[in-house]
Design a protein around this motif. Structure first.
Motif, PDB file in Angstrom:
ATOM      1  N   GLU A 296       0.815  -1.211   0.000  1.00 47.85           N
ATOM      2  CA  GLU A 296       0.000   0.000   0.000  1.00 47.85           C
ATOM      3  C   GLU A 296       0.853   1.268   0.000  1.00 47.85           C
ATOM      4  N   ASP A 297       2.043   1.208   0.595  1.00 51.25           N
ATOM      5  CA  ASP A 297       2.943   2.361   0.571  1.00 51.25           C
ATOM      6  C   ASP A 297       3.476   2.606  -0.837  1.00 51.25           C
ATOM      7  N   THR A 298       3.875   1.528  -1.493  1.00 47.99           N
ATOM      8  CA  THR A 298       4.358   1.646  -2.869  1.00 47.99           C
ATOM      9  C   THR A 298       3.265   2.205  -3.771  1.00 47.99           C
ATOM     10  N   GLU A 299       2.044   1.719  -3.591  1.00 50.53           N
ATOM     11  CA  GLU A 299       0.922   2.189  -4.410  1.00 50.53           C
ATOM     12  C   GLU A 299       0.678   3.677  -4.195  1.00 50.53           C
ATOM     13  N   HIS A 300       0.706   4.116  -2.935  1.00 53.46           N
ATOM     14  CA  HIS A 300       0.485   5.537  -2.648  1.00 53.46           C
ATOM     15  C   HIS A 300       1.572   6.398  -3.283  1.00 53.46           C
ATOM     16  N   PHE A 301       2.824   5.980  -3.158  1.00 47.91           N
ATOM     17  CA  PHE A 301       3.944   6.754  -3.699  1.00 47.91           C
ATOM     18  C   PHE A 301       3.788   6.938  -5.209  1.00 47.91           C
ATOM     19  N   HIS A 302       3.486   5.858  -5.909  1.00 46.73           N
ATOM     20  CA  HIS A 302       3.357   5.936  -7.360  1.00 46.73           C
ATOM     21  C   HIS A 302       2.089   6.685  -7.779  1.00 46.73           C
ATOM     22  N   LYS A 303       0.991   6.418  -7.095  1.00 43.39           N
ATOM     23  CA  LYS A 303      -0.267   7.056  -7.471  1.00 43.39           C
ATOM     24  C   LYS A 303      -0.183   8.575  -7.319  1.00 43.39           C
ATOM     25  N   THR A 304       0.486   9.045  -6.254  1.00 47.14           N
ATOM     26  CA  THR A 304       0.616  10.479  -6.045  1.00 47.14           C
ATOM     27  C   THR A 304       1.435  11.121  -7.151  1.00 47.14           C
ATOM     28  N   GLN A 305       2.501  10.481  -7.560  1.00 46.73           N
ATOM     29  CA  GLN A 305       3.308  11.034  -8.644  1.00 46.73           C
ATOM     30  C   GLN A 305       2.515  11.093  -9.946  1.00 46.73           C
ATOM     31  N   LYS A 306       1.711  10.094 -10.198  1.00 48.81           N
ATOM     32  CA  LYS A 306       0.882  10.102 -11.401  1.00 48.81           C
ATOM     33  C   LYS A 306      -0.096  11.273 -11.392  1.00 48.81           C
ATOM     34  N   VAL A 307      -0.669  11.559 -10.226  1.00 44.51           N
ATOM     35  CA  VAL A 307      -1.605  12.682 -10.106  1.00 44.51           C
ATOM     36  C   VAL A 307      -0.932  13.994 -10.501  1.00 44.51           C
ATOM     37  N   PHE A 308       0.311  14.186 -10.093  1.00 48.38           N
ATOM     38  CA  PHE A 308       1.011  15.430 -10.401  1.00 48.38           C
ATOM     39  C   PHE A 308       1.501  15.479 -11.851  1.00 48.38           C
ATOM     40  N   LEU A 309       1.766  14.333 -12.446  1.00 44.34           N
ATOM     41  CA  LEU A 309       2.280  14.315 -13.816  1.00 44.34           C
ATOM     42  C   LEU A 309       1.170  14.349 -14.867  1.00 44.34           C
ATOM     43  N   ASP A 310       0.011  13.789 -14.579  1.00 43.03           N
ATOM     44  CA  ASP A 310      -1.037  13.663 -15.580  1.00 43.03           C
ATOM     45  C   ASP A 310      -1.487  14.984 -16.210  1.00 43.03           C
ATOM     46  N   PRO A 311      -1.541  16.106 -15.464  1.00 42.78           N
ATOM     47  CA  PRO A 311      -1.928  17.365 -16.119  1.00 42.78           C
ATOM     48  C   PRO A 311      -0.986  17.781 -17.247  1.00 42.78           C
ATOM     49  N   HIS A 312       0.227  17.262 -17.268  1.00 43.44           N
ATOM     50  CA  HIS A 312       1.182  17.584 -18.323  1.00 43.44           C
ATOM     51  C   HIS A 312       1.070  16.626 -19.511  1.00 43.44           C
ATOM     52  N   GLY A 313       0.219  15.612 -19.377  1.00 37.88           N
ATOM     53  CA  GLY A 313       0.056  14.621 -20.430  1.00 37.88           C
ATOM     54  C   GLY A 313       0.063  13.229 -19.824  1.00 37.88           C
ATOM     55  N   SER A 314      -0.917  12.412 -20.193  1.00 36.26           N
ATOM     56  CA  SER A 314      -1.053  11.099 -19.582  1.00 36.26           C
ATOM     57  C   SER A 314       0.098  10.165 -19.928  1.00 36.26           C
ATOM     58  N   GLU A 315       0.901  10.541 -20.926  1.00 40.29           N
ATOM     59  CA  GLU A 315       2.024   9.689 -21.314  1.00 40.29           C
ATOM     60  C   GLU A 315       3.218   9.811 -20.372  1.00 40.29           C
ATOM     61  N   HIS A 316       3.256  10.861 -19.550  1.00 34.70           N
ATOM     62  CA  HIS A 316       4.465  11.118 -18.767  1.00 34.70           C
ATOM     63  C   HIS A 316       4.695  10.095 -17.668  1.00 34.70           C
ATOM     64  N   TYR A 317       3.653   9.777 -16.875  1.00 37.69           N
ATOM     65  CA  TYR A 317       3.893   8.878 -15.750  1.00 37.69           C
ATOM     66  C   TYR A 317       4.402   7.512 -16.197  1.00 37.69           C
ATOM     67  N   PRO A 318       3.745   6.821 -17.132  1.00 35.84           N
ATOM     68  CA  PRO A 318       4.280   5.504 -17.509  1.00 35.84           C
ATOM     69  C   PRO A 318       5.679   5.576 -18.105  1.00 35.84           C
ATOM     70  N   ALA A 319       5.967   6.651 -18.855  1.00 37.18           N
ATOM     71  CA  ALA A 319       7.296   6.776 -19.447  1.00 37.18           C
ATOM     72  C   ALA A 319       8.358   7.016 -18.378  1.00 37.18           C
ATOM     73  N   LEU A 320       8.061   7.898 -17.416  1.00 38.24           N
ATOM     74  CA  LEU A 320       9.044   8.215 -16.377  1.00 38.24           C
ATOM     75  C   LEU A 320       9.170   7.081 -15.369  1.00 38.24           C
ATOM     76  N   LYS A 321       8.087   6.325 -15.146  1.00 36.68           N
ATOM     77  CA  LYS A 321       8.178   5.149 -14.277  1.00 36.68           C
ATOM     78  C   LYS A 321       9.096   4.100 -14.905  1.00 36.68           C
ATOM     79  N   ALA A 322       8.910   3.854 -16.193  1.00 30.51           N
ATOM     80  CA  ALA A 322       9.761   2.877 -16.871  1.00 30.51           C
ATOM     81  C   ALA A 322      11.218   3.323 -16.870  1.00 30.51           C
ATOM     82  N   TRP A 323      11.448   4.618 -17.028  1.00 24.74           N
ATOM     83  CA  TRP A 323      12.807   5.160 -17.005  1.00 24.74           C
ATOM     84  C   TRP A 323      13.446   4.931 -15.641  1.00 24.74           C
ATOM     85  N   ALA A 324      12.675   5.171 -14.579  1.00 30.55           N
ATOM     86  CA  ALA A 324      13.194   4.953 -13.222  1.00 30.55           C
ATOM     87  C   ALA A 324      13.512   3.477 -12.996  1.00 30.55           C
TER      88      ALA A 324
END
Length: 297
Positions: free
Chosen positions: A161-189
Motif C-alpha cells: 500500500e505504501d508503494t501504491e500511494h507513492f506511485h499514485k501520487t506522482q501520477k496525479v502530479f504528472l497527468d496534467p502535463h500529459g497522460s504519457e508522462h507517468y508511464p514513461a518516467l516510471k519505466a525510465w526509473a
C-alpha cells in the motif's frame, strides 16, 4: 548555440531553493512532533546548514550551494537536502562523456556549463520507514539546455500500500502535463535505478527523467516543478504512518543490508555522483547520499 538564458537560470535556482525550504520545514516538523516513538527511540535531531563550494581548476569562483543535513534524530537517522548552483568549464573527460551521451557538437570549442538543482536522500531510524531519494535539476551549456530528476522509494521492509500511494501520487502530479508522462518516467526509473551486478532494483521505483528539452523551456520547467511538488505528498504520509511501528533487531539488520545496495548503486552507477566528483564540487555534498551505517552479508 543557445542564449545565456540568465532569467531562466535565476528562476530555476530560486525554485530549487524554495522547494528545499519547504521540504526542510516539513521534515523538521516530523522530527519535532515524534514524541510517541517506538522502542529504541532517540532524541530529536535538527538540520544543520553548511555552505558548499565548487573548486575550479584555475581557482576562480565556480559557485556552490548549501547542505541541510540532520543526523541522529528520532525519525531521521540521516537526511540531507542539498541545493547548488555551479558553473565553469567542463574538463575534457566530462566534455567527452556529455558529447557522447547527448550528441552535442562543439563542446571542446566552448566547454562552459551552468547547473542548478536540489538533491535529497533520507535514511530513517525505523526500518518500517522507507528510505527515499529525490532530485530535480537544470543544466545549461552554450550548445543545449535540459532538465532532469525524479524520486524513488527504497524500503527495506516493503508494504504494497505504501508503494501504491507513492506511485499514485506522482501520477496525479504528472497527468496534467500529459497522460504519457507517468508511464514513461516510471519505466525510465525502473531502468535507471537497476543494479546490474545484483540483478535487481535498489527499491520499488518511482519516476525519473533526464535530457528533458522539448524546446519549450516554460513547459519543461513546469513539469520539473511538479515532479518536485509531488515529493512531500507522496512520501510524508508514509513516514507519519510508519514512524510509530515497533521494530526488532532483525528488522534493523535487514535495513542495514538493504542500505548496502543503496551505497553500491550510488558509488558505482549514479551519474550525478560521478559528475559531481569529476567537476570539483564539494565531495561531502556529493556523497551526502550515502547511509550513515550499512552492512554486507
Amino acid at each position: 548555440m543557445t542564449s545565456d538564458m540568465q532569467a531562466e537560470k535565476v528562476q530555476a535556482a530560486r525554485w530549487f531553493k524554495t522547494l528545499r525550504d519547504d521540504i526542510v520545514t516539513a521534515f523538521q516538523s516530523l522530527e519535532d512532533s515524534h514524541s510517541d516513538g517506538p522502542m529504541n527511540d532517540k532524541s530529536a535531531g535538527a538540520f544543520e546548514v553548511t555552505k558548499t563550494t565548487r573548486h575550479s581548476d584555475d581557482g576562480t569562483d565556480a559557485g556552490g550551494g548549501e547542505m541541510s543535513v540532520m543526523r541522529g534524530g528520532r525519525v531521521f537517522e540521516k537526511v540531507g537536502v542539498n541545493i547548488s548552483t555551479v558553473f565553469g568549464t567542463l574538463a575534457p573527460r566530462a566534455q567527452a562523456a556529455m558529447a557522447a551521451r547527448k550528441g552535442i557538437e562543439g563542446m571542446a570549442e566552448d566547454p562552459r556549463f551552468w547547473a542548478s538543482g536540489i538533491s535529497l536522500v533520507a535514511h530513517m531510524q525505523n526500518p518500517h520507514c522507507p528510505a527515499v531519494h529525490m532530485n530535480t535539476r537544470m543544466f545549461w551549456t552554450p550548445h543545449a539546455w535540459w532538465f532532469g530528476g525524479g524520486s524513488d522509494l527504497n524500503p527495506c521492509l516493503e508494504y504494497e500500500e505504501d508503494t501504491e500511494h507513492f506511485h499514485k501520487t506522482q501520477k496525479v502530479f504528472l497527468d496534467p502535463h500529459g497522460s504519457e508522462h507517468y508511464p514513461a518516467l516510471k519505466a525510465w526509473a525502473d531502468e535507471y535505478f537497476f543494479i546490474p551486478h545484483r540483478g535487481r532494483a535498489r527499491g520499488v521505483g518511482g519516476i525519473f527523467m533526464d535530457d528533458r528539452c522539448t524546446g519549450n523551456w516554460d513547459a519543461d520547467f513546469k513539469l520539473t516543478q511538479d515532479i518536485g511538488r509531488a515529493f512531500l505528498p507522496a512520501y510524508q504520509p508514509l513516514i507519519e504512518k510508519r514512524r510509530v511501528d515497533d521494530w526488532s533487531e532483525a528488522d534493523k539488520d535487514t535495513q542495514l543490508v538493504h542500505r548496502g545496495l543503496y551505497a553500491e548503486y550510488n558509488l558505482v552507477y549514479d551519474r550525478g555522483t560521478k559528475f559531481g566528483l569529476e567537476t570539483g564540487h564539494d565531495a561531502n555534498a556529493v556523497l551526502m547520499s550515502l547511509p550513515p551505517l550499512a552492512k554486507w552479508v
